[in-house]
Scaffold this motif. Structure first.
Motif, mmCIF file in Angstrom:
data_model
loop_
_atom_site.group_PDB
_atom_site.id
_atom_site.type_symbol
_atom_site.label_atom_id
_atom_site.label_comp_id
_atom_site.label_asym_id
_atom_site.label_seq_id
_atom_site.Cartn_x
_atom_site.Cartn_y
_atom_site.Cartn_z
ATOM 1 N N ALA A 13 33.391 34.769 59.363
ATOM 2 C CA ALA A 13 34.089 34.411 60.772
ATOM 3 C C ALA A 13 33.141 33.092 61.304
ATOM 4 O O ALA A 13 33.735 32.174 62.041
ATOM 5 N N VAL A 41 39.188 36.707 64.709
ATOM 6 C CA VAL A 41 38.880 38.065 64.219
ATOM 7 C C VAL A 41 39.546 39.098 65.011
ATOM 8 O O VAL A 41 39.219 39.337 66.442
ATOM 9 N N LEU A 100 33.270 35.026 69.268
ATOM 10 C CA LEU A 100 32.267 34.682 68.183
ATOM 11 C C LEU A 100 31.032 34.304 68.719
ATOM 12 O O LEU A 100 31.144 33.068 69.596
#
Length: 269
Positions: free
Chosen positions: A224, A231, A254
């Motif tokens: 990722a 995600v 993230l």
């Protein structure tokens, strides 16, 4: 490739016979049979003592009777999951009966419109194999990591059942270094990749799980952060025999601190 051993041939023959019986029973009856068998046998197996010890550590507030009930439920669900496997293509989106429902499918539709790369992840919850027909129903070609069976004949049968649910041409990646490289290449080409991330490992990193450090794979976080791709956490919930509710949690944020190692720990945790 070596020729299958006699023991492997016998094991595969027994599997074929069992699958034929389960198909004749239909999804609900097969699920009830599988659950009943393992619910009865499983608690007597030595591995159940491992489950009981872990439950005592993770949930010390539960009394022994409650923990024993949970262990029986684990075996019940495992038996149902195995017995439902030959019926995966029949587990379609529906209002009732065998199949599944998804109260909020907007993340799935967004992925279909956006395309990849993207990561979907779940755990060994309800019937984790139901992700195959769910993704296919939304027009998503999702590849998954899997742990290959030791018996190559059995492995062929299991993969054929998964392919029947996803449709042909969806690559699957065996766990390990070679599979990880192939999966990363798949993502770089704009693919979608699904992962089950709750398996105990001897490698990985230690992150808190029920207040205790647990060795956990960093593959999802590494992929990722390298590709900065969406995600999506998914949770199947069993609500009946061969019946599931698919819950899509919000897309994960993230971390981006500039320290890749720290970000991997944060996202994995």
């Amino acid at each position: 490739m070596r020729a299958p051993r006699l023991s492997e041939r016998l094991e595969a023959a027994a599997l074929h016979a069992g699958l034929r019986m389960l198909r004749l029973l239909g999804p609900e009856a097969a699920s009830n049979l599988g659950g009943g068998v393992l619910r009865t046998i499983g608690p007597w197996l030595p591995v159940s003592r491992v489950a009981e010890r872990n439950l005592a550590r993770a949930m010390p507030e539960r009394d022994p009777a409650e923990r024993a009930r949970i262990v029986r439920g684990v075996w019940d669900n495992l038996g149902r999951t195995a017995a439902e496997l030959p019926h995966l293509p029949r587990l379609v989106q529906s209002a009732s009966g065998p199949g599944w429902e998804c109260p909020d499918d907007s993340p799935m539709r967004m992925l279909r419109e956006r395309g990849g790369p993207a990561l979907l992840f779940s755990g060994h919850l309800a019937n984790w194999e139901v992700g195959f027909p769910v993704a296919a129903a939304f027009g998503l070609s999702v590849s998954w990591f899997y742990r290959a069976a030791a018996n190559p004949l059995v492995e062929h049968v299991i993969q054929a059942m998964r392919e029947a649910a996803t449709g042909p041409g969806v690559p699957m990646f065996a766990k390990g270094a070679e599979g990880a490289r192939a999966a990363l290449g798949h993502l770089r080409r704009g693919g979608l990749l699904g992962m089950l991330v709750d398996q105990k490992l001897n490698e990985g990193i230690a992150v808190p799980f029920f207040g205790r450090p647990a060795m956990t794979t960093t593959a999802l976080a590494q992929f990722a952060l390298r590709l900065r791709c969406p995600v999506l956490p998914l949770r199947p919930v069993r609500i009946g025999p061969a019946r599931f509710r698919i819950l899509c949690d919000p897309f994960m944020e993230l971390p981006d601190t500039g320290d890749r190692a720290a970000d991997v720990v944060t996202l994995t945790t």
